[in-house]
Write an enzyme that holds these catalytic residues in place. Structure first.
Site, mmCIF file in Angstrom:
data_model
loop_
_atom_site.group_PDB
_atom_site.id
_atom_site.type_symbol
_atom_site.label_atom_id
_atom_site.label_comp_id
_atom_site.label_asym_id
_atom_site.label_seq_id
_atom_site.Cartn_x
_atom_site.Cartn_y
_atom_site.Cartn_z
ATOM 1 N N HIS A 103 -0.871 -10.900 32.464
ATOM 2 C CA HIS A 103 -0.044 -11.560 33.884
ATOM 3 C C HIS A 103 -0.028 -12.778 33.453
ATOM 4 O O HIS A 103 -0.497 -13.532 32.456
ATOM 5 C CB HIS A 103 -0.697 -11.189 34.989
ATOM 6 C CG HIS A 103 -2.113 -11.612 35.004
ATOM 7 N ND1 HIS A 103 -3.006 -11.384 34.432
ATOM 8 C CD2 HIS A 103 -2.604 -12.548 36.120
ATOM 9 C CE1 HIS A 103 -4.255 -11.824 34.645
ATOM 10 N NE2 HIS A 103 -4.078 -12.505 35.801
ATOM 11 N N ASP A 139 -5.229 -18.661 32.975
ATOM 12 C CA ASP A 139 -6.482 -18.154 32.329
ATOM 13 C C ASP A 139 -6.025 -17.235 31.180
ATOM 14 O O ASP A 139 -7.015 -16.952 30.464
ATOM 15 C CB ASP A 139 -7.628 -17.841 33.108
ATOM 16 C CG ASP A 139 -7.626 -16.917 33.979
ATOM 17 O OD1 ASP A 139 -6.380 -16.850 34.673
ATOM 18 O OD2 ASP A 139 -8.140 -16.052 34.274
ATOM 19 N N HIS A 140 -4.838 -16.620 31.359
ATOM 20 C CA HIS A 140 -4.238 -15.660 30.215
ATOM 21 C C HIS A 140 -3.363 -16.262 29.488
ATOM 22 O O HIS A 140 -3.031 -15.442 28.462
ATOM 23 C CB HIS A 140 -3.861 -14.388 31.103
ATOM 24 C CG HIS A 140 -5.140 -13.707 32.031
ATOM 25 N ND1 HIS A 140 -5.972 -12.686 31.422
ATOM 26 C CD2 HIS A 140 -5.609 -14.317 33.032
ATOM 27 C CE1 HIS A 140 -6.899 -12.478 32.373
ATOM 28 N NE2 HIS A 140 -6.752 -13.461 33.453
ATOM 29 N N HIS A 183 -3.182 -6.877 41.378
ATOM 30 C CA HIS A 183 -3.707 -8.002 41.574
ATOM 31 C C HIS A 183 -2.858 -9.011 42.426
ATOM 32 O O HIS A 183 -2.262 -8.403 43.065
ATOM 33 C CB HIS A 183 -3.576 -8.716 39.995
ATOM 34 C CG HIS A 183 -4.311 -9.815 39.733
ATOM 35 N ND1 HIS A 183 -5.723 -10.121 40.238
ATOM 36 C CD2 HIS A 183 -3.903 -10.709 38.844
ATOM 37 C CE1 HIS A 183 -6.062 -11.328 39.866
ATOM 38 N NE2 HIS A 183 -5.364 -11.878 39.133
ATOM 39 N N ASP A 214 -6.301 -8.135 34.979
ATOM 40 C CA ASP A 214 -6.923 -8.720 36.127
ATOM 41 C C ASP A 214 -6.367 -7.710 37.280
ATOM 42 O O ASP A 214 -5.389 -7.389 37.395
ATOM 43 C CB ASP A 214 -6.853 -9.996 36.774
ATOM 44 C CG ASP A 214 -7.280 -11.315 35.972
ATOM 45 O OD1 ASP A 214 -7.871 -10.739 34.786
ATOM 46 O OD2 ASP A 214 -7.178 -12.374 36.122
HETATM 47 ZN ZN LIG Z 1 -7.878 -14.272 34.986
HETATM 48 ZN ZN LIG Z 2 -5.309 -13.374 37.242
#
Ligand SMILES: [Zn+2]
Ligand SMILES: [Zn+2]
Length: 313
Positions: free
Chosen positions: A63, A67-68, A140, A211
């Protein structure tokens, strides 16, 4: 096959954990590695490993939270700078292509290799003679995919001493036998494949989830998987935060594995609130589950050989 965790943190980097990136090393299987998510500074983490960016063949994004994905542009540029000229394919949710195209364009980053970006939907997103990759939407706070990677059955071992004894000449007939076909020798003798080969060997299945809250699609993707990589941002005591922010506790992750009849669980995406000293408490919360459970650390590597998962680094 090995799993290498480049980053195992949630949200922001901490001194203990970088943001998320997981590598599926397929060096023996196809001479390459695949990456799942690419948090900021993933390329810095690679510097601490033996991975060569040019061997990165496929990159699966779960996604679009920073942070990804914030490590992507730098890694894509460096892969080119380091002489990577093999094609690279990136799979991920809608919006990914636009973000990458704009970022590379405004920073005048010209990659010298064929780069394909595929915005996926649920279903089979990749298949060749070796592997099949399926994606499903998780639950998520934004669209987020989980991926299952299934290795197809491997050709059975051919017992060359048996084919020699039966007078099968070295050459194309051996391949026929290995592929399960019976052959007729020039003297009219029929040699059956089953006489000279071992069992068909099952391939492995690894499920790498993004997530998510505890959800049904995680279970479906993890069905009978050898290894499930599931987020465990929180623990039992912080379960309310998990519900609030669309995340899981380590117990949710274990429940997914239990209900999917999966064989090993590796938990990643750990909140920075948990220090190394808290991890044994987290593991205690899931100690009654009947399968091995690991909390991954940055740069930890796990090897899967003969059906067994072992932590090797
Ligand atoms: Zn994350
Ligand atoms: Zn996330």
């Amino acid at each position: 096959m090995q799993l290498l965790f480049l980053g195992t943190g949630a949200g922001m980097p901490s001194k203990q954990r970088n943001t998320t990136s997981t590598v599926l090393k397929l060096l023996e299987e196809r001479g390459t590695f695949w990456m799942f998510d690419c948090g900021e500074a993933t390329q810095h983490q690679i510097l601490h490993t033996t991975l060569k960016p040019r061997k990165l063949e496929k990159l699966f994004i779960t996604h679009l939270h920073g942070d990804h994905i914030y490590g992507l542009p730098g890694l894509l540029g460096s892969r080119s700078f380091l002489g990577g000229d093999e094609p690279l394919t990136i799979y991920g949710p809608t919006g990914l292509k636009n973000w990458i195209d704009v970022t590379l364009a405004v920073s005048k980053t010209h990659v010298k290799y064929p780069l394909t970006i595929i915005e996926i939907e649920e279903g089979i997103v990749f298949e060749d003679e070796q592997f099949i990759v399926e994606a499903k939407l998780l639950e998520h706070v934004m669209p987020c995919y989980g991926y299952s990677v299934k290795q197809k059955a491997l050709a059975p071992e051919l017992y060359i001493e048996k084919t020699d004894a039966l007078g099968v000449p070295r050459g194309p007939l051996l391949r026929q036998l290995k592929e399960g076909n019976d052959v007729v020798l020039s003297n009219g003798t029929i040699v059956k494949s089953e006489e000279v080969t071992g069992e068909v060997r099952e391939g492995f299945k690894v499920t790498i989830l993004g997530d998510t809250k505890y959800c049904e699609n995680s279970i479906q993707l993890s069905e009978k998987a050898d290894i499930v990589v599931h987020e465990g941002t929180f623990d039992i005591e912080t379960a309310e935060l998990a519900r609030l922010y669309g995340h899981s506790t380590i117990v949710d992750a274990a429940e997914v594995c239990q209900n999917a009849d999966a064989k090993n669980l590796v938990v990643n995406h750990i909140s920075a609130r948990f220090l190394s000293s808290d991890l044994s408490n987290m593991l205690t919360q899931v100690k009654h589950y009947p399968f091995p459970i690991y909390i991954s650390e940055d740069l930890a590597e796990y090897s899967f050989v003969n059906g067994l998962l072992t932590k090797c680094k």
